[in-house]
Design a protein around this motif. Structure first.
Motif, PDB file in Angstrom:
ATOM      1  N   VAL A  30       0.817  -1.215   0.000  1.00 13.06           N
ATOM      2  CA  VAL A  30       0.000   0.000   0.000  1.00 13.06           C
ATOM      3  C   VAL A  30       0.849   1.264   0.000  1.00 13.06           C
ATOM      4  O   VAL A  30       0.362   2.338  -0.354  1.00 13.06           O
ATOM      5  CB  VAL A  30      -1.005   0.028   1.166  1.00 13.06           C
ATOM      6  CG1 VAL A  30      -2.030  -1.084   1.009  1.00 13.06           C
ATOM      7  CG2 VAL A  30      -0.313  -0.055   2.511  1.00 13.06           C
ATOM      8  N   ALA A  31       2.141   1.145   0.412  1.00 12.98           N
ATOM      9  CA  ALA A  31       2.995   2.338   0.420  1.00 12.98           C
ATOM     10  C   ALA A  31       4.457   1.956   0.545  1.00 12.98           C
ATOM     11  O   ALA A  31       4.806   0.878   1.041  1.00 12.98           O
ATOM     12  CB  ALA A  31       2.618   3.267   1.567  1.00 12.98           C
ATOM     13  N   VAL A  32       5.307   2.861   0.091  1.00 14.53           N
ATOM     14  CA  VAL A  32       6.749   2.789   0.298  1.00 14.53           C
ATOM     15  C   VAL A  32       7.115   4.043   1.093  1.00 14.53           C
ATOM     16  O   VAL A  32       6.855   5.161   0.659  1.00 14.53           O
ATOM     17  CB  VAL A  32       7.522   2.768  -1.037  1.00 14.53           C
ATOM     18  CG1 VAL A  32       9.021   2.745  -0.780  1.00 14.53           C
ATOM     19  CG2 VAL A  32       7.094   1.577  -1.885  1.00 14.53           C
ATOM     20  N   LEU A  33       7.661   3.820   2.293  1.00 17.73           N
ATOM     21  CA  LEU A  33       8.075   4.924   3.156  1.00 17.73           C
ATOM     22  C   LEU A  33       9.581   5.093   3.067  1.00 17.73           C
ATOM     23  O   LEU A  33      10.313   4.113   2.918  1.00 17.73           O
ATOM     24  CB  LEU A  33       7.703   4.629   4.609  1.00 17.73           C
ATOM     25  CG  LEU A  33       6.245   4.332   4.899  1.00 17.73           C
ATOM     26  CD1 LEU A  33       6.078   3.902   6.350  1.00 17.73           C
ATOM     27  CD2 LEU A  33       5.379   5.529   4.595  1.00 17.73           C
ATOM     28  N   VAL A  34      10.052   6.323   3.187  1.00 20.42           N
ATOM     29  CA  VAL A  34      11.482   6.600   3.199  1.00 20.42           C
ATOM     30  C   VAL A  34      11.768   7.541   4.357  1.00 20.42           C
ATOM     31  O   VAL A  34      10.964   8.419   4.666  1.00 20.42           O
ATOM     32  CB  VAL A  34      11.974   7.175   1.849  1.00 20.42           C
ATOM     33  CG1 VAL A  34      11.397   8.542   1.573  1.00 20.42           C
ATOM     34  CG2 VAL A  34      13.479   7.204   1.784  1.00 20.42           C
ATOM     35  N   ARG A  35      12.904   7.307   5.011  1.00 18.39           N
ATOM     36  CA  ARG A  35      13.332   8.175   6.108  1.00 18.39           C
ATOM     37  C   ARG A  35      14.237   9.261   5.539  1.00 18.39           C
ATOM     38  O   ARG A  35      15.214   8.975   4.847  1.00 18.39           O
ATOM     39  CB  ARG A  35      14.078   7.375   7.166  1.00 18.39           C
ATOM     40  CG  ARG A  35      14.335   8.188   8.400  1.00 18.39           C
ATOM     41  CD  ARG A  35      14.745   7.298   9.532  1.00 18.39           C
ATOM     42  NE  ARG A  35      14.748   8.060  10.755  1.00 18.39           N
ATOM     43  CZ  ARG A  35      15.487   7.766  11.790  1.00 18.39           C
ATOM     44  NH1 ARG A  35      16.263   6.695  11.762  1.00 18.39           N
ATOM     45  NH2 ARG A  35      15.437   8.506  12.864  1.00 18.39           N
ATOM     46  N   LEU A  36      13.908  10.501   5.838  1.00 18.79           N
ATOM     47  CA  LEU A  36      14.652  11.637   5.305  1.00 18.79           C
ATOM     48  C   LEU A  36      15.970  11.806   6.044  1.00 18.79           C
ATOM     49  O   LEU A  36      16.003  11.840   7.277  1.00 18.79           O
ATOM     50  CB  LEU A  36      13.806  12.909   5.393  1.00 18.79           C
ATOM     51  CG  LEU A  36      12.462  12.833   4.657  1.00 18.79           C
ATOM     52  CD1 LEU A  36      11.692  14.126   4.835  1.00 18.79           C
ATOM     53  CD2 LEU A  36      12.650  12.506   3.193  1.00 18.79           C
ATOM     54  N   SER A  37      17.065  11.898   5.290  1.00 17.57           N
ATOM     55  CA  SER A  37      18.412  11.944   5.862  1.00 17.57           C
ATOM     56  C   SER A  37      18.763  13.340   6.365  1.00 17.57           C
ATOM     57  O   SER A  37      18.256  14.351   5.885  1.00 17.57           O
ATOM     58  CB  SER A  37      19.440  11.518   4.810  1.00 17.57           C
ATOM     59  OG  SER A  37      19.501  12.496   3.787  1.00 17.57           O
ATOM     60  N   ALA A  38      19.679  13.369   7.333  1.00 11.59           N
ATOM     61  CA  ALA A  38      20.180  14.636   7.870  1.00 11.59           C
ATOM     62  C   ALA A  38      20.972  15.395   6.809  1.00 11.59           C
ATOM     63  O   ALA A  38      20.916  16.624   6.747  1.00 11.59           O
ATOM     64  CB  ALA A  38      21.038  14.377   9.106  1.00 11.59           C
ATOM     65  N   GLU A  39      21.690  14.648   5.965  1.00  9.46           N
ATOM     66  CA  GLU A  39      22.517  15.281   4.928  1.00  9.46           C
ATOM     67  C   GLU A  39      21.677  16.127   3.974  1.00  9.46           C
ATOM     68  O   GLU A  39      22.071  17.214   3.594  1.00  9.46           O
ATOM     69  CB  GLU A  39      23.302  14.235   4.122  1.00  9.46           C
ATOM     70  CG  GLU A  39      24.348  13.491   4.908  1.00  9.46           C
ATOM     71  CD  GLU A  39      23.790  12.293   5.676  1.00  9.46           C
ATOM     72  OE1 GLU A  39      24.578  11.612   6.327  1.00  9.46           O
ATOM     73  OE2 GLU A  39      22.571  12.040   5.637  1.00  9.46           O
ATOM     74  N   LEU A  40      20.536  15.630   3.591  1.00  3.34           N
ATOM     75  CA  LEU A  40      19.699  16.340   2.618  1.00  3.34           C
ATOM     76  C   LEU A  40      18.628  17.227   3.250  1.00  3.34           C
ATOM     77  O   LEU A  40      18.215  18.214   2.658  1.00  3.34           O
ATOM     78  CB  LEU A  40      19.000  15.340   1.688  1.00  3.34           C
ATOM     79  CG  LEU A  40      19.892  14.584   0.717  1.00  3.34           C
ATOM     80  CD1 LEU A  40      19.059  13.622  -0.112  1.00  3.34           C
ATOM     81  CD2 LEU A  40      20.638  15.540  -0.187  1.00  3.34           C
ATOM     82  N   HIS A  41      18.175  16.860   4.445  1.00  4.35           N
ATOM     83  CA  HIS A  41      17.008  17.530   5.002  1.00  4.35           C
ATOM     84  C   HIS A  41      17.248  18.190   6.363  1.00  4.35           C
ATOM     85  O   HIS A  41      16.294  18.674   6.980  1.00  4.35           O
ATOM     86  CB  HIS A  41      15.846  16.537   5.102  1.00  4.35           C
ATOM     87  CG  HIS A  41      15.520  15.900   3.800  1.00  4.35           C
ATOM     88  ND1 HIS A  41      14.778  16.522   2.822  1.00  4.35           N
ATOM     89  CD2 HIS A  41      15.882  14.697   3.280  1.00  4.35           C
ATOM     90  CE1 HIS A  41      14.671  15.728   1.780  1.00  4.35           C
ATOM     91  NE2 HIS A  41      15.331  14.616   2.027  1.00  4.35           N
ATOM     92  N   GLY A  42      18.496  18.214   6.806  1.00  2.00           N
ATOM     93  CA  GLY A  42      18.807  18.820   8.096  1.00  2.00           C
ATOM     94  C   GLY A  42      18.434  20.289   8.167  1.00  2.00           C
ATOM     95  O   GLY A  42      17.888  20.761   9.165  1.00  2.00           O
ATOM     96  N   GLY A  55       2.639   5.864  -2.701  1.00  2.00           N
ATOM     97  CA  GLY A  55       1.447   5.276  -2.086  1.00  2.00           C
ATOM     98  C   GLY A  55       0.557   4.708  -3.170  1.00  2.00           C
ATOM     99  O   GLY A  55       0.555   5.195  -4.306  1.00  2.00           O
ATOM    100  N   PHE A  56      -0.201   3.708  -2.805  1.00  2.00           N
ATOM    101  CA  PHE A  56      -1.060   3.030  -3.775  1.00  2.00           C
ATOM    102  C   PHE A  56      -2.481   2.967  -3.253  1.00  2.00           C
ATOM    103  O   PHE A  56      -2.708   2.797  -2.055  1.00  2.00           O
ATOM    104  CB  PHE A  56      -0.528   1.617  -4.056  1.00  2.00           C
ATOM    105  CG  PHE A  56       0.936   1.620  -4.409  1.00  2.00           C
ATOM    106  CD1 PHE A  56       1.357   1.976  -5.680  1.00  2.00           C
ATOM    107  CD2 PHE A  56       1.894   1.312  -3.463  1.00  2.00           C
ATOM    108  CE1 PHE A  56       2.707   2.011  -6.005  1.00  2.00           C
ATOM    109  CE2 PHE A  56       3.247   1.338  -3.771  1.00  2.00           C
ATOM    110  CZ  PHE A  56       3.651   1.683  -5.045  1.00  2.00           C
ATOM    111  N   GLY A  57      -3.448   3.109  -4.153  1.00  2.00           N
ATOM    112  CA  GLY A  57      -4.849   3.058  -3.748  1.00  2.00           C
ATOM    113  C   GLY A  57      -5.169   4.154  -2.749  1.00  2.00           C
ATOM    114  O   GLY A  57      -4.892   5.329  -2.989  1.00  2.00           O
ATOM    115  N   ALA A  58      -5.724   3.773  -1.609  1.00  2.00           N
ATOM    116  CA  ALA A  58      -6.130   4.733  -0.577  1.00  2.00           C
ATOM    117  C   ALA A  58      -4.960   5.515   0.005  1.00  2.00           C
ATOM    118  O   ALA A  58      -5.148   6.590   0.564  1.00  2.00           O
ATOM    119  CB  ALA A  58      -6.868   4.001   0.541  1.00  2.00           C
TER     120      ALA A  58
END
Length: 86
Positions: A30-42, A55-58
Motif C-alpha cells: 500500500v505504500a513505500v516509506l522513506v526516512r529523510l536523511s540529515a545530509e539532505l534535510h537537516g 502510495g497506492f490506492g487509498a
C-alpha cells in the motif's frame, strides 16, 4: 482497525534517503516509506522524518507531501486512509 505490516528495505533513491519500509495490508503493498536523511534535510528540519515515497490506492499521495515523526504515526495514517476508503 486495519493491520499494517512494515518490512525494512533499502531504497535506490540516488540520494542519501535510502532507509525505507514497504507497507503491506492483507498481503498487498500500500505504500513505500522513506526516512529523510540529515545530509539532505537537516536544514529544513525534516531530518529523521518518514514520508510516503509512493502510495497506492487509498494511500496514494503527492511525492514527499506527507511526513511523520515515527513509523507508528505513519502506520496510523495509513490505517486511517484504508479504513476511510474501503
Amino acid at each position: 482497525m486495519v493491520e499494517i505490516t512494515l518490512q525494512p528495505v533499502q531504497i535506490g533513491t540516488q540520494s542519501e534517503d535510502t532507509e525505507g519500509r514497504l507497507a503491506f495490508t492483507d498481503g498487498k503493498l500500500v505504500a513505500v516509506l522513506v526516512r529523510l536523511s540529515a545530509e539532505l534535510h537537516g536544514a529544513t528540519g525534516l531530518a529523521g522524518q518518514w514520508c510516503v515515497e509512493a502510495g497506492f490506492g487509498a494511500c496514494a499521495t503527492d511525492v514527499l507531501s506527507v511526513w511523520f515523526d515515527s513509523l507508528e504515526a505513519a502506520r496510523g495514517w495509513m490505517a486511517e486512509q484504508l479504513s476511510i476508503r474501503q
